[in-house]
Motif scaffolding. Structure first.
Motif, short mmCIF file in Angstrom:
data_model
loop_
_atom_site.label_atom_id
_atom_site.label_comp_id
_atom_site.label_asym_id
_atom_site.label_seq_id
_atom_site.Cartn_x
_atom_site.Cartn_y
_atom_site.Cartn_z
N UNK A 359 0.81 -1.22 0.00
CA UNK A 359 0.00 0.00 0.00
C UNK A 359 0.84 1.26 0.00
N UNK A 360 2.06 1.18 0.48
CA UNK A 360 2.93 2.36 0.57
C UNK A 360 4.26 2.07 -0.12
N UNK A 361 4.29 2.11 -1.47
CA UNK A 361 5.51 1.76 -2.20
C UNK A 361 6.70 2.68 -1.92
N UNK A 362 6.45 3.84 -1.30
CA UNK A 362 7.57 4.74 -0.99
C UNK A 362 8.56 4.06 -0.05
N UNK A 363 8.07 3.11 0.75
CA UNK A 363 8.95 2.39 1.68
C UNK A 363 9.98 1.57 0.90
N UNK A 364 9.53 0.84 -0.13
CA UNK A 364 10.45 0.06 -0.95
C UNK A 364 11.32 0.96 -1.81
N UNK A 365 10.74 2.06 -2.29
CA UNK A 365 11.55 3.01 -3.08
C UNK A 365 12.68 3.59 -2.22
N UNK A 366 12.37 3.86 -0.99
CA UNK A 366 13.39 4.36 -0.05
C UNK A 366 14.52 3.32 0.05
N UNK A 367 14.14 2.05 0.17
CA UNK A 367 15.14 1.00 0.27
C UNK A 367 16.00 0.88 -0.97
N UNK A 368 15.37 1.02 -2.15
CA UNK A 368 16.13 0.93 -3.39
C UNK A 368 17.11 2.09 -3.52
N UNK A 369 16.68 3.27 -3.12
CA UNK A 369 17.58 4.43 -3.21
C UNK A 369 18.74 4.28 -2.24
N UNK A 370 18.47 3.69 -1.09
CA UNK A 370 19.57 3.42 -0.16
C UNK A 370 20.52 2.40 -0.77
N UNK A 371 19.99 1.36 -1.38
CA UNK A 371 20.79 0.34 -2.05
C UNK A 371 21.71 0.99 -3.08
N UNK A 372 21.19 2.01 -3.73
CA UNK A 372 21.95 2.70 -4.76
C UNK A 372 22.88 3.77 -4.20
N UNK A 373 22.72 4.12 -2.91
CA UNK A 373 23.53 5.19 -2.34
C UNK A 373 23.13 6.54 -2.87
N UNK A 374 21.84 6.71 -3.12
CA UNK A 374 21.33 7.92 -3.75
C UNK A 374 20.65 8.79 -2.71
#
Length: 412
Positions: A359-374
């Motif tokens: 329901x809140x994809x921003x949580x996973x997007x946050x994780x992906x950006x951290x994975x990328x170091x962005x």
């Protein structure tokens, strides 16, 4: 006997990164840093190979580029019992083979003047305020400091008398041909529909000798990782879990070479240093939730390289604040957060957590950006933090109520 400034046990990403970053901060010490590797490069290591771009960014910041065959990754997909999700964020990392990556990282260390001794299987190590001594099949090495970067079964950790903890996991992987239904090759896929065990299955795109294959694996947490009384009994064997998954995909499990390995999570209550000795990477402990290894190993190396440069310069080799330095770093914050989410996600509230993630994809997007170091856009970071706090907070309240006597729980 060989005398050095720093003796690093283990030539994987954690050990080599420690050497490279220390040599960067203290170039004059480079030729007095020795890395002991029990195998000879190129040597294979069991690992799914997912490498977050933040690791490449950290190395690039000091002029190191590890150029090896890899599969670009733009996002992740996850399958839960309550639904599926696939998200892309542009380039967030790549999938590499440790056979090639570790060798290239070793070459980068050698180019900085670091000495690497291959075929040096460490049999014993000791550390005292007077210095460190490491015995190996390639001879005895003395130094002012020893760094244990020798993985889950760390000889250095054992020699320091440090406990191995309960935040452990077993994993097994195979490389197979693609099958119908595989996700796009720019996604890391996490298969989490099976709730019979604490852990997950994965499908990562990979390239082996020029062939496009899929690395498939199972990650299963140790039965004690979630705390006393949190599990439903002993965790199943990771190989059995993977075999079942392969069969469901129409793949014959006996056709593929299975590679087993273990992982350890960082336990905040356990020491990871003694005077003149410290641990990095999986010898110290990484993220127990997903077992993300390579990027966290390099983050450990970056942190340890800077730390050792400071301590050697000051002549303070007590290392009594190394654990605190790790806990307070971005690496430590990341691991600490994942530890808390792990107990919620793999525990009783799992279905509610899955709904939150969908329901809140921003949580996973946050994780992906951290994975990328962005860098994280402020609104998205705030939304993800609020979602995480809500999940963890509600779970905490539910646990508190469940622990109360029936009458008190009915009238909080």
């Amino acid at each position: 006997m060989s005398a050095n400034e720093v003796v690093i046990v283990g030539g994987g990403p954690a050990g080599m990164s420690t050497a490279i970053f220390l040599a960067h901060h203290r170039p004059a010490l480079a030729d007095r840093i020795v890395v002991l590797e029990k195998e000879r490069y190129p040597r294979d290591k069991c690992c799914a190979g997912g490498l977050g771009e933040r690791a490449d960014r950290a190395l690039s910041a000091i002029g190191v580029r590890v150029d090896v065959p890899s599969v670009p990754v733009n996002g992740v997909s996850a399958a839960f019992q309550v639904g599926e999700i696939a998200l892309r964020e542009g380039s967030i990392g790549r999938v590499v083979r440790r056979l090639e990556f570790d060798r290239a990282l070793a070459l980068a260390a050698r180019a900085r003047g670091v000495r690497i001794v291959e075929g040096a299987r460490v049999t014993a190590a000791s550390a005292s305020p007077r210095g460190a001594l490491v015995e190996s099949s390639a001879g005895t090495f003395a130094g002012r400091v020893v760094v244990g970067a020798d993985g889950v079964g760390s000889v250095v950790r054992r020699a320091l008398g440090l406990p191995f903890g309960t935040l452990r996991a077993q994993a097994v992987e195979v490389d197979t041909e693609p099958v119908a239904g595989d996700r796009a090759r720019d996604l890391l896929h996490f298969e989490m529909r099976d709730r019979s065990f604490p852990g997950y299955l994965w499908d990562f795109p990979t390239v082996v000798d020029g062939r496009e294959l899929v690395c498939r694996g199972a990650y299963v947490l140790h039965e004690g990782a979630l705390g006393a009384g949190r599990g439903a009994g002993p965790a199943p064997d990771a190989e059995r879990v993977l075999r079942s998954r392969l069969a469901a995909l129409g793949l014959d499990p006996d056709r593929y070479r299975r590679k087993r390995f273990a992982e350890r999570g960082l336990d905040r209550t356990a020491a990871i240093a003694r005077p003149t000795a410290l641990l990095v990477g999986e010898a110290a402990g990484i993220d127990p939730m997903l077992g993300e290894g390579i990027a966290q190993a390099i983050a450990y190396g970056a942190l340890a390289g800077e730390y050792l440069a400071e301590k050697l310069e000051a002549g303070d080799l007590r290392f009594n604040d190394w654990g605190r330095r790790v806990e307070r770093s971005l690496l430590g914050l990341d691991i600490r957060f994942r530890r808390r989410v792990m107990r919620a996600f793999y525990g009783a509230p799992r279905e509610r957590v899955e709904h939150y993630l969908l329901d809140e994809p921003s949580f996973l997007r946050f994780g992906m950006r951290h994975f990328a170091g962005r860098a994280q856009p402020a609104p998205d970071a705030l939304r993800a933090a609020a979602t995480g706090a809500l999940v963890v907070g509600r779970i905490g309240i539910e646990r508190l109520l469940a622990s109360l006597p029936p009458r008190a729980a009915a009238h909080p």
